[in-house]
Design an enzyme around this catalytic site. Structure first.
Site, PDB file in Angstrom:
ATOM      1  N   SER A 144       1.084  -0.723  -0.132  1.00 38.26           N
ATOM      2  CA  SER A 144      -0.086  -0.255  -0.292  1.00 38.26           C
ATOM      3  C   SER A 144       0.989   0.965   0.094  1.00 38.26           C
ATOM      4  O   SER A 144       2.077   1.585  -0.063  1.00 38.26           O
ATOM      5  CB  SER A 144      -0.534   0.002   1.390  1.00 38.26           C
ATOM      6  N   TYR A 157      -3.504   0.144   9.879  1.00 37.58           N
ATOM      7  CA  TYR A 157      -3.516  -0.396   8.762  1.00 37.58           C
ATOM      8  C   TYR A 157      -1.724  -0.276   8.196  1.00 37.58           C
ATOM      9  O   TYR A 157      -1.259  -0.694   7.569  1.00 37.58           O
ATOM     10  CB  TYR A 157      -4.676  -0.121   7.901  1.00 37.58           C
TER      11      TYR A 157
HETATM   12  P1  NAP Z   1     -11.560  -4.987  -0.691  1.00 36.16           P
HETATM   13  O1  NAP Z   1     -12.463  -4.464  -1.562  1.00 36.16           O
HETATM   14  O2  NAP Z   1     -12.223  -4.601   0.800  1.00 36.16           O
HETATM   15  O3  NAP Z   1     -11.470  -6.882  -0.659  1.00 36.16           O
HETATM   16  C1  NAP Z   1     -10.797  -7.564   0.211  1.00 36.16           C
HETATM   17  C2  NAP Z   1     -11.536  -9.093   0.594  1.00 36.16           C
HETATM   18  O4  NAP Z   1     -10.634  -9.542   1.170  1.00 36.16           O
HETATM   19  C3  NAP Z   1     -12.752  -9.070   0.898  1.00 36.16           C
HETATM   20  O5  NAP Z   1     -13.295 -10.137  -0.163  1.00 36.16           O
HETATM   21  C4  NAP Z   1     -12.776  -9.114   1.937  1.00 36.16           C
HETATM   22  O6  NAP Z   1     -14.257 -10.024   2.033  1.00 36.16           O
HETATM   23  C5  NAP Z   1     -11.669 -10.208   1.790  1.00 36.16           C
HETATM   24  N1  NAP Z   1     -11.105 -10.118   3.282  1.00 36.16           N
HETATM   25  C6  NAP Z   1     -10.907 -10.068   4.647  1.00 36.16           C
HETATM   26  N2  NAP Z   1     -11.185 -10.312   5.590  1.00 36.16           N
HETATM   27  C7  NAP Z   1     -10.034 -11.566   5.171  1.00 36.16           C
HETATM   28  C8  NAP Z   1     -10.532 -12.759   5.940  1.00 36.16           C
HETATM   29  N3  NAP Z   1      -9.945 -12.725   7.440  1.00 36.16           N
HETATM   30  N4  NAP Z   1      -9.411 -14.097   5.083  1.00 36.16           N
HETATM   31  C9  NAP Z   1      -9.754 -13.702   3.833  1.00 36.16           C
HETATM   32  N5  NAP Z   1     -10.419 -12.927   3.085  1.00 36.16           N
HETATM   33  C10 NAP Z   1     -10.900 -11.780   4.133  1.00 36.16           C
HETATM   34  O7  NAP Z   1     -10.619  -4.844  -0.445  1.00 36.16           O
HETATM   35  P2  NAP Z   1     -10.010  -3.636  -1.978  1.00 36.16           P
HETATM   36  O8  NAP Z   1      -9.882  -2.343  -2.240  1.00 36.16           O
HETATM   37  O9  NAP Z   1      -9.684  -5.283  -2.954  1.00 36.16           O
HETATM   38  O10 NAP Z   1      -8.132  -4.057  -1.772  1.00 36.16           O
HETATM   39  C11 NAP Z   1      -7.496  -5.638  -1.546  1.00 36.16           C
HETATM   40  C12 NAP Z   1      -5.926  -5.786  -1.114  1.00 36.16           C
HETATM   41  O11 NAP Z   1      -5.598  -4.215  -1.091  1.00 36.16           O
HETATM   42  C13 NAP Z   1      -5.878  -5.410   0.299  1.00 36.16           C
HETATM   43  O12 NAP Z   1      -4.848  -5.694   0.815  1.00 36.16           O
HETATM   44  C14 NAP Z   1      -5.949  -3.452   0.736  1.00 36.16           C
HETATM   45  O13 NAP Z   1      -5.458  -3.338   1.719  1.00 36.16           O
HETATM   46  C15 NAP Z   1      -5.264  -2.991  -0.647  1.00 36.16           C
HETATM   47  N6  NAP Z   1      -5.199  -1.986  -1.291  1.00 36.16           N
HETATM   48  C16 NAP Z   1      -6.530  -1.565  -1.583  1.00 36.16           C
HETATM   49  C17 NAP Z   1      -6.209  -0.555  -1.555  1.00 36.16           C
HETATM   50  C18 NAP Z   1      -7.828   0.012  -2.813  1.00 36.16           C
HETATM   51  O14 NAP Z   1      -6.872   1.888  -2.911  1.00 36.16           O
HETATM   52  N7  NAP Z   1      -7.606   0.303  -3.002  1.00 36.16           N
HETATM   53  C19 NAP Z   1      -4.698   0.573  -2.177  1.00 36.16           C
HETATM   54  C20 NAP Z   1      -3.571  -0.285  -1.410  1.00 36.16           C
HETATM   55  C21 NAP Z   1      -3.901  -1.363  -1.154  1.00 36.16           C
HETATM   56  P3  NAP Z   1     -15.441  -9.110   3.393  1.00 36.16           P
HETATM   57  O15 NAP Z   1     -16.149  -8.658   1.983  1.00 36.16           O
HETATM   58  O16 NAP Z   1     -15.907 -10.162   3.932  1.00 36.16           O
HETATM   59  O17 NAP Z   1     -14.371  -7.981   3.470  1.00 36.16           O
HETATM   60  C1  GCO Z   2      -6.707   5.021   3.638  1.00 39.04           C
HETATM   61  C2  GCO Z   2      -7.122   4.236   2.432  1.00 39.04           C
HETATM   62  C3  GCO Z   2      -5.718   3.858   0.951  1.00 39.04           C
HETATM   63  C4  GCO Z   2      -5.831   2.814   0.727  1.00 39.04           C
HETATM   64  C5  GCO Z   2      -4.140   2.546   0.425  1.00 39.04           C
HETATM   65  C6  GCO Z   2      -3.136   3.455  -0.370  1.00 39.04           C
HETATM   66  O1  GCO Z   2      -7.882   4.764   3.756  1.00 39.04           O
HETATM   67  O2  GCO Z   2      -6.191   5.970   2.956  1.00 39.04           O
HETATM   68  O3  GCO Z   2      -7.939   3.561   2.383  1.00 39.04           O
HETATM   69  O4  GCO Z   2      -4.856   2.892   2.461  1.00 39.04           O
HETATM   70  O5  GCO Z   2      -6.597   1.761   0.677  1.00 39.04           O
HETATM   71  O6  GCO Z   2      -3.561   0.897   1.259  1.00 39.04           O
HETATM   72  O7  GCO Z   2      -2.375   2.514  -0.961  1.00 39.04           O
END
Ligand code: NAP
Ligand code: GCO
Length: 266
Positions: A144, A157
């Site tokens: 992230s 986080y």
């Molecule tokens: P999301 O839409 O919240 O999807 C996360 C998935 O992980 C959901 O299907 C969730 O299920 C599942 N999950 C949560 N806890 C779990 C557990 N204990 N065991 C198995 N599955 C579990 O998140 P996303 O935005 O796609 O992000 C995916 C990854 O990218 C995460 O690691 C997040 O931190 C990272 N990330 C996201 C962003 C962003 O801007 N979106 C940026 C950087 C990094 P539930 O629906 O039950 O929660």
């Molecule tokens: C926040 C956002 C970010 C993104 C991502 C950025 O609240 O700042 O959720 O943390 O999820 O991790 O890279």
């Protein structure tokens, strides 16, 4: 010829019923991989299976909480029996709690660390022995911006994602000798359900202040799409990256390179 193909590979993407994990798994299927994924309950797994089927992908879904060591060992054993040895692992499952640190309980802090940091440790530990037996493998941890930067309300986080950056480097160090490459992808701000609260338009229809903030911090002047992560993810899962190890590839539209939009007229 550089080989970006994933033909003949089995990829496990955690938490991949939707969002970033779903996009990465879809890209892997396009590149020829067989897709295995898990999610936290059967409803989500079924939703994911339908979504993959709609894209012509015959995925294998398992209900598994990545923080439960026994359940993870069982899922990996079942997947290896039913599908094959896991060649590619993407530790994608994750949560975020946006709470000011002084208002966050230790329990809430631990919950985020458990899923976002202990989870990748647990799943990697379950998958690495098969990769060693198989002559190598690829592990990609979804880090992230918060692996490098802090901001208000995301202490747990950021601690988890900073730790995940170092876990990535340590797996690379410890298992590189077995032809296992472990790298990270650091997405910028991506439009998924996880960031939806940061993009909700105001009642008067104006942009959410955080939405405006991120646009001003992103040279690309847009939120990322899950599709923006597909190419980098295929690269890190393919033979094209066999000498890339311990690297965090930031896919952020330039956020980490940019101090932020300067005031008008400067
Ligand atoms: P999301 O839409 O919240 O999807 C996360 C998935 O992980 C959901 O299907 C969730 O299920 C599942 N999950 C949560 N806890 C779990 C557990 N204990 N065991 C198995 N599955 C579990 O998140 P996303 O935005 O796609 O992000 C995916 C990854 O990218 C995460 O690691 C997040 O931190 C990272 N990330 C996201 C962003 C962003 O801007 N979106 C940026 C950087 C990094 P539930 O629906 O039950 O929660
Ligand atoms: C926040 C956002 C970010 C993104 C991502 C950025 O609240 O700042 O959720 O943390 O999820 O991790 O890279």
């Amino acid at each position: 010829m550089v080989n970006f193909s994933l033909k003949g590979k089995v990829a496990l993407v955690t938490g991949a019923s939707y969002g970033i994990g779903f996009a990465i798994a879809s890209a892997y299927a396009q590149a020829g991989a067989v897709i295995v994924f898990n999610d936290i309950n059967q409803e989500l797994v079924d939703k994911g299976l339908d979504a993959y089927k709609e894209k012509g992908i015959n995925a294998h879904g398992y209900v598994c909480d990545v923080t439960n060591e026994e359940a993870v060992a069982e899922m990996v054993a079942k997947a290896e029996e039913e599908v094959g040895t896991i060649n590619i692992l993407v530790n994608n499952a994750g949560i975020i709690k946006r709470i000011p640190m002084l208002e966050m309980s230790a329990k809430q802090f631990r919950q985020v660390i458990d899923i976002d940091l202990n989870g990748p440790f647990i799943v990697s530990k379950a998958v690495i022995p098969g990769m060693i037996k198989n002559g190598g493998g690829k592990i990609i941890n979804i880090c992230s911006m918060m692996s490098e930067l802090g901001r208000e309300t995301v202490s747990a986080y950021a601690a988890a994602k900073g730790g995940l950056k170092m876990l990535t480097k340590n797996i690379a160090s410890e298992y590189g000798q077995y032809n296992i490459q472990c790298n990270g992808i650091g997405p910028g701000y991506i439009a998924t359900p996880q960031t939806a609260p940061l993009r909700e338009p105001r009642p008067d229809g104006s942009k959410h202040p955080f939405d405006q903030f991120i646009l001003a911090k992103t040279p690309a002047n847009r939120w990322g799409k899950t599709e923006d992560l597909m190419g980098p993810a295929v690269f890190l899962a393919s033979e094209a990256s066999d000498f890339v190890n311990g690297h965090i590839l930031y896919v952020d539209g330039g956020i980490l390179a940019y101090i932020g939009k300067q005031p008008e007229g400067e």
